[in-house]
Write an enzyme that holds these catalytic residues in place. Sequence first.
Site, PDB file in Angstrom:
ATOM      1  N   ASN A   7       7.940  48.008  45.721  1.00  0.00           N
ATOM      2  CA  ASN A   7       7.484  46.627  45.626  1.00  0.00           C
ATOM      3  C   ASN A   7       7.327  46.124  47.056  1.00  0.00           C
ATOM      4  O   ASN A   7       8.315  45.861  47.744  1.00  0.00           O
ATOM      5  CB  ASN A   7       8.488  45.775  44.846  1.00  0.00           C
ATOM      6  CG  ASN A   7       8.049  44.324  44.716  1.00  0.00           C
ATOM      7  OD1 ASN A   7       7.499  43.745  45.652  1.00  0.00           O
ATOM      8  ND2 ASN A   7       8.297  43.726  43.566  1.00  0.00           N
ATOM      9  N   GLU A  34       3.567  44.011  43.370  1.00  0.00           N
ATOM     10  CA  GLU A  34       3.522  42.707  44.029  1.00  0.00           C
ATOM     11  C   GLU A  34       2.578  42.737  45.234  1.00  0.00           C
ATOM     12  O   GLU A  34       2.950  42.375  46.345  1.00  0.00           O
ATOM     13  CB  GLU A  34       4.930  42.232  44.420  1.00  0.00           C
ATOM     14  CG  GLU A  34       5.238  40.901  43.779  1.00  0.00           C
ATOM     15  CD  GLU A  34       6.582  40.302  44.177  1.00  0.00           C
ATOM     16  OE1 GLU A  34       6.602  39.078  44.383  1.00  0.00           O
ATOM     17  OE2 GLU A  34       7.582  41.035  44.258  1.00  0.00           O
ATOM     18  N   ASP A 147       8.780  48.054  39.391  1.00  0.00           N
ATOM     19  CA  ASP A 147       9.786  46.997  39.417  1.00  0.00           C
ATOM     20  C   ASP A 147       9.945  46.479  37.989  1.00  0.00           C
ATOM     21  O   ASP A 147       9.101  45.746  37.494  1.00  0.00           O
ATOM     22  CB  ASP A 147       9.333  45.892  40.368  1.00  0.00           C
ATOM     23  CG  ASP A 147      10.320  44.741  40.455  1.00  0.00           C
ATOM     24  OD1 ASP A 147      11.324  44.749  39.712  1.00  0.00           O
ATOM     25  OD2 ASP A 147      10.077  43.812  41.259  1.00  0.00           O
ATOM     26  N   ASN A 149      12.482  44.586  36.972  1.00  0.00           N
ATOM     27  CA  ASN A 149      13.187  43.306  36.962  1.00  0.00           C
ATOM     28  C   ASN A 149      14.305  43.280  35.920  1.00  0.00           C
ATOM     29  O   ASN A 149      14.479  42.303  35.186  1.00  0.00           O
ATOM     30  CB  ASN A 149      12.206  42.150  36.742  1.00  0.00           C
ATOM     31  CG  ASN A 149      11.689  41.584  38.055  1.00  0.00           C
ATOM     32  OD1 ASN A 149      12.451  41.412  39.002  1.00  0.00           O
ATOM     33  ND2 ASN A 149      10.396  41.309  38.116  1.00  0.00           N
ATOM     34  N   ASP A 218      14.353  48.578  40.519  1.00  0.00           N
ATOM     35  CA  ASP A 218      13.177  49.446  40.620  1.00  0.00           C
ATOM     36  C   ASP A 218      13.538  50.811  40.039  1.00  0.00           C
ATOM     37  O   ASP A 218      14.486  51.461  40.510  1.00  0.00           O
ATOM     38  CB  ASP A 218      12.743  49.585  42.073  1.00  0.00           C
ATOM     39  CG  ASP A 218      12.476  48.237  42.722  1.00  0.00           C
ATOM     40  OD1 ASP A 218      11.342  47.754  42.605  1.00  0.00           O
ATOM     41  OD2 ASP A 218      13.415  47.664  43.321  1.00  0.00           O
ATOM     42  N   ASP A 247      11.699  42.657  50.471  1.00  0.00           N
ATOM     43  CA  ASP A 247      13.087  42.555  50.021  1.00  0.00           C
ATOM     44  C   ASP A 247      13.470  43.722  49.111  1.00  0.00           C
ATOM     45  O   ASP A 247      14.624  43.849  48.707  1.00  0.00           O
ATOM     46  CB  ASP A 247      13.368  41.213  49.341  1.00  0.00           C
ATOM     47  CG  ASP A 247      12.265  40.755  48.416  1.00  0.00           C
ATOM     48  OD1 ASP A 247      11.345  41.549  48.123  1.00  0.00           O
ATOM     49  OD2 ASP A 247      12.304  39.596  47.960  1.00  0.00           O
ATOM     50  N   HIS A 248      12.505  44.577  48.781  1.00  0.00           N
ATOM     51  CA  HIS A 248      12.763  45.824  48.071  1.00  0.00           C
ATOM     52  C   HIS A 248      12.712  46.998  49.049  1.00  0.00           C
ATOM     53  O   HIS A 248      12.077  46.894  50.108  1.00  0.00           O
ATOM     54  CB  HIS A 248      11.695  46.086  47.002  1.00  0.00           C
ATOM     55  CG  HIS A 248      11.689  45.095  45.886  1.00  0.00           C
ATOM     56  ND1 HIS A 248      12.067  45.423  44.592  1.00  0.00           N
ATOM     57  CD2 HIS A 248      11.320  43.789  45.850  1.00  0.00           C
ATOM     58  CE1 HIS A 248      11.929  44.366  43.825  1.00  0.00           C
ATOM     59  NE2 HIS A 248      11.479  43.355  44.559  1.00  0.00           N
TER      60      HIS A 248
END
Length: 272
Positions: A7, A34, A147, A149, A218, A247-248
């Site tokens: 991501n 993303e 991802d 989530n 993930d 941030d991943h």
Amino acid sequence: MKIATYNVNGVNGRLPVLLRWLEEEQPEVVCLQELKAPDDKFPQGAIRALGYDVIWHGQKSWNGVAILSRIGQIHETRRGLPGDAADTHSRYIEAAVGGIIIGGLYLPNGNPRPGPKFDYKLRWFERLIDHAAGLIETGLPVMLAGDFNVMPTDLDVYKPERWQDDALFAPEVKAAYFRLLDQGWTDALRELHPGEAIYTFWDYFRNAYARNAGLRIDHLLLSPTLAGRLVAAEVDAHVRGWEKTSDHAPVWIELAEKPRARRQSKVAKRSG
């Protein structure tokens, strides 16, 4: 074969990070999420310059998924999940790559919960489960990567008691994840790291990365005909520490050319 999911949290804004990682690690296949870019703004030139073929499904400002390959042409088989013609979010792309069917996905976040966004997340998850069942039934080597989530168990989240009201840790979402696995999918990272607190995401706030206050959201899921080829699964956590990074962190697996000797499953018990 090394296959990764990442991501990127904005493919154009994080392009130097993505290109650096691709050059250093040279995965054969990559699923991106993303993108946050419309189709005409996707940086295909820079990616192709590194020797990758690429397909993408973009969307202005939000969502967006892509598949990269440096082992040959990508044959797209699906763009978007079936089951809701009114859903215009760019969250799923599927293709045949290197003899494997790969579904790259970006499952909705779902916050705040309860509310319309959480309801949409559950509906999307149900559509994924329905489509994944059909993929399993083909008997082909298939992977779902991206991802999701969702933190499936307490082991997948730093201080789980703080996440009880979050859509990523909701009982309905965790139950949906395990209903998906029950079709026959193998959670590759957890299969090879059954008892380890291993994360793929660290928030930008509260010094989360330095404290290793992360989440595992993930995932790479392998169909039965592919799971026997799994030889490695890791997180490139150091990439999260780079300047202007996502941030991943990238998550990757390695597959042998042929199935290896069958081993006893080491997947952790479902908790939380």
